[in-house]
Motif scaffolding. Structure first.
Motif, PDB file in Angstrom:
ATOM      1  N   SER A  14      68.177 -26.452  30.615  1.00 37.93           N
ATOM      2  CA  SER A  14      67.443 -25.374  29.713  1.00 37.93           C
ATOM      3  C   SER A  14      67.851 -24.031  30.322  1.00 37.93           C
ATOM      4  CB  SER A  14      65.965 -25.693  29.940  1.00 37.93           C
ATOM      5  OG  SER A  14      65.765 -25.698  31.170  1.00 37.93           O
ATOM      6  N   HIS A 119      62.543 -28.118  25.886  1.00 36.19           N
ATOM      7  CA  HIS A 119      63.729 -28.636  26.051  1.00 36.19           C
ATOM      8  C   HIS A 119      63.731 -29.984  26.387  1.00 36.19           C
ATOM      9  CE1 HIS A 119      66.757 -25.396  26.134  1.00 36.19           C
ATOM     10  NE2 HIS A 119      65.617 -24.431  26.457  1.00 36.19           N
ATOM     11  N   LYS A 210      66.982 -39.840  35.218  1.00 39.45           N
ATOM     12  CA  LYS A 210      68.217 -39.998  35.175  1.00 39.45           C
ATOM     13  C   LYS A 210      69.091 -41.280  35.548  1.00 39.45           C
ATOM     14  CE  LYS A 210      68.807 -35.536  33.987  1.00 39.45           C
ATOM     15  NZ  LYS A 210      69.235 -34.988  32.626  1.00 39.45           N
ATOM     16  N   GLU A 281      66.921 -38.665  27.107  1.00 36.49           N
ATOM     17  CA  GLU A 281      67.517 -37.119  27.152  1.00 36.49           C
ATOM     18  C   GLU A 281      67.173 -36.749  25.660  1.00 36.49           C
ATOM     19  OE1 GLU A 281      69.081 -35.374  29.308  1.00 36.49           O
ATOM     20  OE2 GLU A 281      69.598 -36.800  30.871  1.00 36.49           O
TER      21      GLU A 281
HETATM   22  O1  GMT Z   1      66.372 -33.004  32.991  1.00 43.94           O
HETATM   23  C1  GMT Z   1      67.285 -32.227  32.644  1.00 43.94           C
HETATM   24  O2  GMT Z   1      68.118 -32.570  32.372  1.00 43.94           O
HETATM   25  C2  GMT Z   1      66.644 -30.961  32.890  1.00 43.94           C
HETATM   26  C3  GMT Z   1      66.208 -30.369  31.669  1.00 43.94           C
HETATM   27  C4  GMT Z   1      66.237 -28.894  31.778  1.00 43.94           C
HETATM   28  O3  GMT Z   1      65.273 -28.442  31.332  1.00 43.94           O
HETATM   29  O4  GMT Z   1      66.861 -28.099  32.258  1.00 43.94           O
HETATM   30  O5  GMT Z   1      66.852 -30.892  30.537  1.00 43.94           O
HETATM   31  C5  GMT Z   1      66.481 -30.926  29.491  1.00 43.94           C
HETATM   32  O6  GMT Z   1      67.037 -29.948  28.483  1.00 43.94           O
HETATM   33  C6  GMT Z   1      68.324 -29.867  28.413  1.00 43.94           C
HETATM   34  C7  GMT Z   1      68.883 -28.682  27.484  1.00 43.94           C
HETATM   35  O7  GMT Z   1      68.144 -28.662  26.443  1.00 43.94           O
HETATM   36  C8  GMT Z   1      68.704 -31.031  27.474  1.00 43.94           C
HETATM   37  O8  GMT Z   1      70.201 -31.198  27.220  1.00 43.94           O
HETATM   38  C9  GMT Z   1      68.421 -32.564  28.446  1.00 43.94           C
HETATM   39  O9  GMT Z   1      68.510 -33.565  27.678  1.00 43.94           O
HETATM   40  C10 GMT Z   1      67.071 -32.229  28.822  1.00 43.94           C
HETATM   41  N1  GMT Z   1      66.689 -33.256  29.663  1.00 43.94           N
HETATM   42  C11 GMT Z   1      65.658 -34.411  29.544  1.00 43.94           C
HETATM   43  O10 GMT Z   1      65.157 -34.424  28.334  1.00 43.94           O
HETATM   44  C12 GMT Z   1      65.523 -35.271  30.395  1.00 43.94           C
END
Ligand code: GMT
Length: 376
Positions: A14, A119, A210, A281
């Motif tokens: 995000s 996100h 993850k 994700e």
């Molecule tokens: O868990 C993460 O990877 C972090 C999280 C974040 O907010 O930084 O990622 C989420 O937002 C990303 C950007 O939009 C998405 O690409 C990831 O898929 C999403 N993570 C999950 O849904 C677990």
């Protein structure tokens, strides 16, 4: 336009999306004010039109948990009033949308709008937690405009919180000049693998979602009879468990544990395969960065990942927790060089053609304009 962006500054998709979006908005003549407790790691502070405002969170003996959301709301209000900000774009519901709504409501003489982008874990983990569900729903409903990064996340948000608000999907995007096979660096690669070894990469924040254990387990099976090595890039609560698993499976010495790295473009481009076996994700920006770098992706058929990783074309998908299938997919791609190369070029093509920044930037700018001058 004058836009304030509230986001997480640490490693995570995000914050990356927020920083990349902000720099592009600034590049198009907008004035963009980032508000957070640290400079987002992908934000170049010298970009023309970019400003960074640090949130100061004072400690006080009575505060066992310093109220960051309130300090953020206070800073947002000051930035809005001082700089004449028209839109606060909050990335991630809690605390950012909440703080943005508070700042807007405190600004009684102004007309600043709150634009929330959800996100993923802000809904699936934080928003679904009873401690935060009500306030997450409220912050979403109080926003003037709400977007999500995938249709899957739109459905998950409705299922978890049923907010009475319109939700629009604006997908994430990639800078294909930064994440490019052209950044393949043979000297860098030689630090992790000999010329006859293949290199598998995983990047994440090592949270339970993850399933980093599955990365290690699938690699151990896939690489049993192959010269291959694994790069584990990132850090988080599951790291020690994954390292223990690697010791148990006898692959610890074939893995480089690299910790968090700000600039991973050359590492990705110097690898051969990306592995992302997440529980879910919402989008999978890490997979898109790998695809744009020319890597086929082995991932799970979960959340919004199948919209990014096209099964059989840009990678291979397996069910969540199906380690045997994940390993079989990795083995197939590591041993079948023509297939790997074919998927590598399709991955690059899909990333550049389907997920370029131009159309996404256009969507955000249009949405901002509509918010500022709604049609009667
Ligand atoms: O868990 C993460 O990877 C972090 C999280 C974040 O907010 O930084 O990622 C989420 O937002 C990303 C950007 O939009 C998405 O690409 C990831 O898929 C999403 N993570 C999950 O849904 C677990």
């Amino acid at each position: 336009m004058k836009i304030a962006i509230a986001c997480h500054p640490t490693h995570g998709g995000s914050g990356v999306v927020a920083a990349e979006l902000g720099m592009r908005l600034a590049g198009r003549g907008n004035e963009v004010h980032f508000v957070s407790y640290e400079r987002p790691f992908r934000l170049d502070p010298l970009t023309q039109g970019i400003h960074f405002h640090k949130v100061q969170v004072s400690s006080y003996p009575l505060f066992r948990y310093p109220p960051y959301a309130l300090a953020l709301a206070n800073e947002l209000l000051q930035v809005v009033q001082r700089e004449g900000v028209e839109i606060i774009h909050a990335h991630y519901a809690i605390p950012h949308s909440l703080a943005a709504v508070l700042a807007r409501n405190m600004d009684t003489d102004g007309d600043v709008k709150v634009f929330t982008t959800l996100h993923g874990t802000d809904i699936t983990l934080v928003g679904s937690d009873p401690s935060y569900a009500g306030i997450t729903r409220w912050a979403i409903e109080q926003s003037d405009r709400v977007t999500v990064v995938s249709d899957w996340l739109a459905a998950a948000t409705i299922k978890e919180l049923a907010p009475e608000v319109e939700i629009e999907t604006i997908p994430n995007a990639i800078d294909s000049s930064i994440f490019s096979p052209e950044h393949r660096d043979t000297q860098l690669r030689a630090r992790f693998a000999t010329p006859d070894e293949l290199l598998v990469a995983h990047v994440s924040n090592f949270r339970p979602v993850k399933r980093v254990d599955d990365v290690v387990s699938a690699f151990a099976i896939a690489a049993r009879d192959l010269p291959a090595r694994l790069l584990m890039i990132g850090q988080g609560p599951e790291l020690v468990k994954a390292q223990e698993k690697a010791r148990q499976l006898g692959v610890y010495d074939r893995i480089s544990w690299l910790g968090p790295i700000d600039d991973i473009a050359a590492l990705l481009a110097s690898s051969d395969l990306f592995l992302l076996p997440s529980e879910n994700e919402s989008f999978g920006l890490a997979a898109l960065e790998a695809m744009s770098s020319g890597l086929p992706v082995v991932a799970t058929r979960s959340g919004g990942l199948p919209d990014v990783v096209v099964d059989g074309e840009t990678g291979l998908l397996a069910e969540v927790g199906d380690i045997e299938s994940l390993a079989a997919h990795c083995h197939r791609l590591l041993t079948d060089a023509p297939l790997r190369h074919k998927m590598s070029s399709t991955a690059r093509k899909v990333a550049t053609e389907k997920f370029g920044w131009e159309s996404v930037l256009h969507c955000y700018e249009n949405a901002y304009r509509q918010l500022l001058s709604p049609v009667e």
